[in-house]
Design a protein around this motif. Structure first.
Motif, mmCIF file in Angstrom:
data_model
loop_
_atom_site.group_PDB
_atom_site.id
_atom_site.type_symbol
_atom_site.label_atom_id
_atom_site.label_comp_id
_atom_site.label_asym_id
_atom_site.label_seq_id
_atom_site.Cartn_x
_atom_site.Cartn_y
_atom_site.Cartn_z
ATOM 1 N N MET A 196 21.559 -34.482 -25.261
ATOM 2 C CA MET A 196 21.965 -34.971 -23.953
ATOM 3 C C MET A 196 22.886 -34.012 -23.216
ATOM 4 O O MET A 196 23.030 -34.081 -21.993
ATOM 5 C CB MET A 196 22.625 -36.343 -24.080
ATOM 6 N N LEU A 197 23.563 -33.090 -23.932
ATOM 7 C CA LEU A 197 24.500 -32.179 -23.291
ATOM 8 C C LEU A 197 23.772 -30.952 -22.742
ATOM 9 O O LEU A 197 23.070 -30.265 -23.488
ATOM 10 C CB LEU A 197 25.579 -31.749 -24.283
ATOM 11 N N PRO A 198 23.940 -30.647 -21.461
ATOM 12 C CA PRO A 198 23.186 -29.548 -20.829
ATOM 13 C C PRO A 198 23.401 -28.192 -21.496
ATOM 14 O O PRO A 198 22.442 -27.434 -21.678
ATOM 15 C CB PRO A 198 23.705 -29.546 -19.387
ATOM 16 N N PHE A 199 24.645 -27.868 -21.873
ATOM 17 C CA PHE A 199 24.896 -26.553 -22.462
ATOM 18 C C PHE A 199 24.168 -26.395 -23.791
ATOM 19 O O PHE A 199 23.545 -25.356 -24.057
ATOM 20 C CB PHE A 199 26.401 -26.335 -22.663
ATOM 21 N N ARG A 200 24.236 -27.412 -24.633
ATOM 22 C CA ARG A 200 23.544 -27.327 -25.920
ATOM 23 C C ARG A 200 22.029 -27.277 -25.729
ATOM 24 O O ARG A 200 21.326 -26.575 -26.465
ATOM 25 C CB ARG A 200 23.950 -28.509 -26.803
ATOM 26 N N SER A 201 21.538 -28.004 -24.744
ATOM 27 C CA SER A 201 20.108 -27.944 -24.444
ATOM 28 C C SER A 201 19.710 -26.541 -24.015
ATOM 29 O O SER A 201 18.648 -26.029 -24.397
ATOM 30 C CB SER A 201 19.762 -28.943 -23.329
ATOM 31 N N GLN A 202 20.578 -25.892 -23.242
ATOM 32 C CA GLN A 202 20.305 -24.533 -22.792
ATOM 33 C C GLN A 202 20.245 -23.569 -23.975
ATOM 34 O O GLN A 202 19.358 -22.715 -24.048
ATOM 35 C CB GLN A 202 21.381 -24.089 -21.803
ATOM 36 N N VAL A 203 21.192 -23.692 -24.894
ATOM 37 C CA VAL A 203 21.198 -22.821 -26.075
ATOM 38 C C VAL A 203 19.950 -23.061 -26.918
ATOM 39 O O VAL A 203 19.317 -22.116 -27.394
ATOM 40 C CB VAL A 203 22.471 -23.046 -26.911
ATOM 41 N N ALA A 204 19.582 -24.319 -27.099
ATOM 42 C CA ALA A 204 18.369 -24.634 -27.864
ATOM 43 C C ALA A 204 17.135 -24.010 -27.218
ATOM 44 O O ALA A 204 16.246 -23.495 -27.909
ATOM 45 C CB ALA A 204 18.202 -26.148 -27.982
ATOM 46 N N SER A 205 17.087 -24.033 -25.891
ATOM 47 C CA SER A 205 15.965 -23.415 -25.174
ATOM 48 C C SER A 205 15.965 -21.906 -25.366
ATOM 49 O O SER A 205 14.904 -21.297 -25.554
ATOM 50 C CB SER A 205 16.047 -23.754 -23.684
ATOM 51 N N ILE A 206 17.148 -21.293 -25.324
ATOM 52 C CA ILE A 206 17.257 -19.850 -25.563
ATOM 53 C C ILE A 206 16.726 -19.491 -26.946
ATOM 54 O O ILE A 206 16.088 -18.449 -27.137
ATOM 55 C CB ILE A 206 18.727 -19.391 -25.409
ATOM 56 N N LEU A 207 16.964 -20.379 -27.900
ATOM 57 C CA LEU A 207 16.480 -20.154 -29.267
ATOM 58 C C LEU A 207 14.983 -20.432 -29.400
ATOM 59 O O LEU A 207 14.408 -20.194 -30.466
ATOM 60 C CB LEU A 207 17.257 -21.028 -30.250
ATOM 61 N N GLY A 208 14.367 -20.951 -28.358
ATOM 62 C CA GLY A 208 12.919 -21.130 -28.344
ATOM 63 C C GLY A 208 12.424 -22.509 -28.722
ATOM 64 O O GLY A 208 11.247 -22.666 -29.074
ATOM 65 N N PHE A 209 13.288 -23.531 -28.624
ATOM 66 C CA PHE A 209 12.891 -24.874 -29.022
ATOM 67 C C PHE A 209 12.645 -25.776 -27.806
ATOM 68 O O PHE A 209 13.256 -25.603 -26.757
ATOM 69 C CB PHE A 209 13.959 -25.507 -29.916
ATOM 70 N N LYS A 210 11.754 -26.743 -27.982
ATOM 71 C CA LYS A 210 11.485 -27.734 -26.946
ATOM 72 C C LYS A 210 12.597 -28.779 -26.965
ATOM 73 O O LYS A 210 12.971 -29.274 -28.032
ATOM 74 C CB LYS A 210 10.137 -28.412 -27.181
ATOM 75 N N ILE A 211 13.097 -29.112 -25.775
ATOM 76 C CA ILE A 211 14.228 -30.030 -25.654
ATOM 77 C C ILE A 211 13.813 -31.253 -24.837
ATOM 78 O O ILE A 211 13.126 -31.129 -23.823
ATOM 79 C CB ILE A 211 15.424 -29.348 -24.963
ATOM 80 N N ILE A 212 14.266 -32.431 -25.289
ATOM 81 C CA ILE A 212 14.030 -33.679 -24.571
ATOM 82 C C ILE A 212 15.352 -34.409 -24.427
ATOM 83 O O ILE A 212 16.135 -34.494 -25.382
ATOM 84 C CB ILE A 212 13.003 -34.565 -25.301
ATOM 85 N N PHE A 213 15.598 -34.933 -23.235
ATOM 86 C CA PHE A 213 16.803 -35.731 -23.007
ATOM 87 C C PHE A 213 16.615 -37.101 -23.666
ATOM 88 O O PHE A 213 15.565 -37.741 -23.503
ATOM 89 C CB PHE A 213 17.052 -35.900 -21.513
ATOM 90 N N PRO A 214 17.617 -37.576 -24.405
ATOM 91 C CA PRO A 214 17.473 -38.854 -25.124
ATOM 92 C C PRO A 214 17.658 -40.061 -24.214
ATOM 93 O O PRO A 214 18.750 -40.631 -24.129
ATOM 94 C CB PRO A 214 18.570 -38.777 -26.191
ATOM 95 N N ASP A 215 16.582 -40.472 -23.560
ATOM 96 C CA ASP A 215 16.630 -41.676 -22.746
ATOM 97 C C ASP A 215 15.530 -42.636 -23.186
ATOM 98 O O ASP A 215 14.926 -42.455 -24.260
ATOM 99 C CB ASP A 215 16.509 -41.333 -21.261
ATOM 100 N N ASP A 216 15.243 -43.635 -22.379
ATOM 101 C CA ASP A 216 14.272 -44.660 -22.754
ATOM 102 C C ASP A 216 12.847 -44.118 -22.893
ATOM 103 O O ASP A 216 11.994 -44.758 -23.512
ATOM 104 C CB ASP A 216 14.280 -45.790 -21.719
ATOM 105 N N ARG A 217 12.602 -42.961 -22.335
ATOM 106 C CA ARG A 217 11.253 -42.379 -22.400
ATOM 107 C C ARG A 217 11.057 -41.448 -23.590
ATOM 108 O O ARG A 217 9.952 -40.922 -23.786
ATOM 109 C CB ARG A 217 10.975 -41.602 -21.113
#
Length: 347
Positions: A196-217
């Motif tokens: 859910m945190l944008p900075f960590r999502s950005q780092v995960a993307s830099i590392l080449g991983f698919k990121i999903i925000f943890p919501d109802d979907r």
């Protein structure tokens, strides 16, 4: 007798700096001067008095790197000046679990930074059987991350075979991102991280991983991307909702590995655990072989660590580091404590 400054935690939310005697060398031991300490999420839980397995008083610090400054009689494989990390989990060495290398399952388990003094002592006297030597090509930060990488390796090893598996990871912090990298290295077919945190999502993307925000979907999104349910889910947050998301998401007969530390007991959808015949396993520490494997991967540069290493605080600002981590407005992943890096204590 030489003195050191100790970061002493007598009770929750209190850290005092006090002068202590440096440990005295003994036969068969070495004394390590700690130079770098990584702050673990479990340290924060413990500092707040909300870690279910830790009690006060505490001298924290179990993600360590430093230099040997004294060598006891009978120690021939190490010398003063060696750059090392310390494996903090110490079993009795005699019980059936220890004989199998399952140190975390030892009833007499001791832990540097838990019921044993940690890096906040500045100097630690240890058995050389619990240290791993690094070359100068490895950074102090990387060496201090041997322990969390060993946690990630052990967590992945809880699954019989991760190769070709579809993997979901709840949480993109240090452990989640290290688990993701270990899974990729082991040949996982697909990896999705929820964060859910944008900075960590950005780092995960830099590392080449698919990121999903943890919501109802989230659950539908994961299944749409993978074209099926994941066969393995790793819970790396330590909260009720991510745990139940893993349980709901994973395929029938799949694996849910719990690596998060829970401040509060979660309510778990056990009906789904039973109905889907889920293999739900906990993961705490590691064997020494897994710890050495972590060091090997770091030396071979098989794991990307630099993007995770975000902040440094001086030893005397340890509490400020905890406040920084607790502030929801701050963006970080791995925060380090630095101890007198330019005064190593030997010629």
């Amino acid at each position: 007798m030489d003195k050191a400054c100790q970061a002493y935690i007598p009770q929750a939310h209190q850290l005092q700096f006090r002068e202590i005697n440096r440990p005295v060398i003994a036969p068969g031991k070495v004394v390590v001067k700690i130079v770098r300490i990584g702050i673990c999420g479990s340290d924060i839980h413990a500092f707040k008095g909300k870690h279910p397995l830790v009690s006060f008083p505490l001298i924290q610090g179990h993600e360590l790197s430093g230099f040997i400054v004294e060598v006891g009689e009978g120690v021939n494989d190490y010398k003063i000046g060696d750059f090392v990390t310390i494996e903090p989990a110490i079993g009795c060495g005699k019980c059936p679990k220890c004989q199998q290398g399952l140190i975390a399952q030892c009833d007499q388990l001791q832990f540097i930074g838990g019921n044993l003094p940690g890096g906040g002592n500045q100097y630690l006297r240890v058995d050389p059987d619990y240290i791993v030597r690094y070359s100068s090509e490895v950074s102090l930060d990387d060496a201090a991350m041997t322990e969390p990488l060993a946690v990630a390796i052990h967590t992945v090893n809880r699954v019989p075979n991760i190769k070709d598996q579809k993997v979901f990871i709840a949480g993109g912090g240090t452990i989640g991102l290290l688990i993701a990298q270990v899974c990729r290295l082991r040949g996982a077919k697909e990896i999705i991280i929820s964060e859910m945190l944008p900075f960590r999502s950005q780092v995960a993307s830099i590392l080449g991983f698919k990121i999903i925000f943890p919501d109802d979907r989230l659950e539908n999104q994961v299944k749409d991307i993978m074209k099926s349910s994941p066969s393995v889910a790793f819970e790396c947050v330590g909260k009720e909702n991510p745990l139940n998301t893993c349980i709901h998401l994973v395929e029938r007969g799949g694996f849910v590995i719990v690596a998060g530390v829970y401040e509060n007991p979660p309510r778990v959808d056990m009906v789904f655990v039973q109905d889907k015949e889920i293999n739900m396993l906990g993961s705490l520490m590691y064997s020494f072989q897994e710890f050495k494997k972590a060091a090997e991967l770091i030396m071979l540069k098989k794991i990307i660590l630099k993007p995770l290493q975000t902040h440094h605080f001086p030893f005397q600002q340890w509490v400020e580091a905890y406040r920084f981590i607790e502030d929801p407005n701050n963006s970080f992943i791995k925060v380090f404590i630095d101890i007198n890096e330019n005064e190593l204590g030997f010629d």
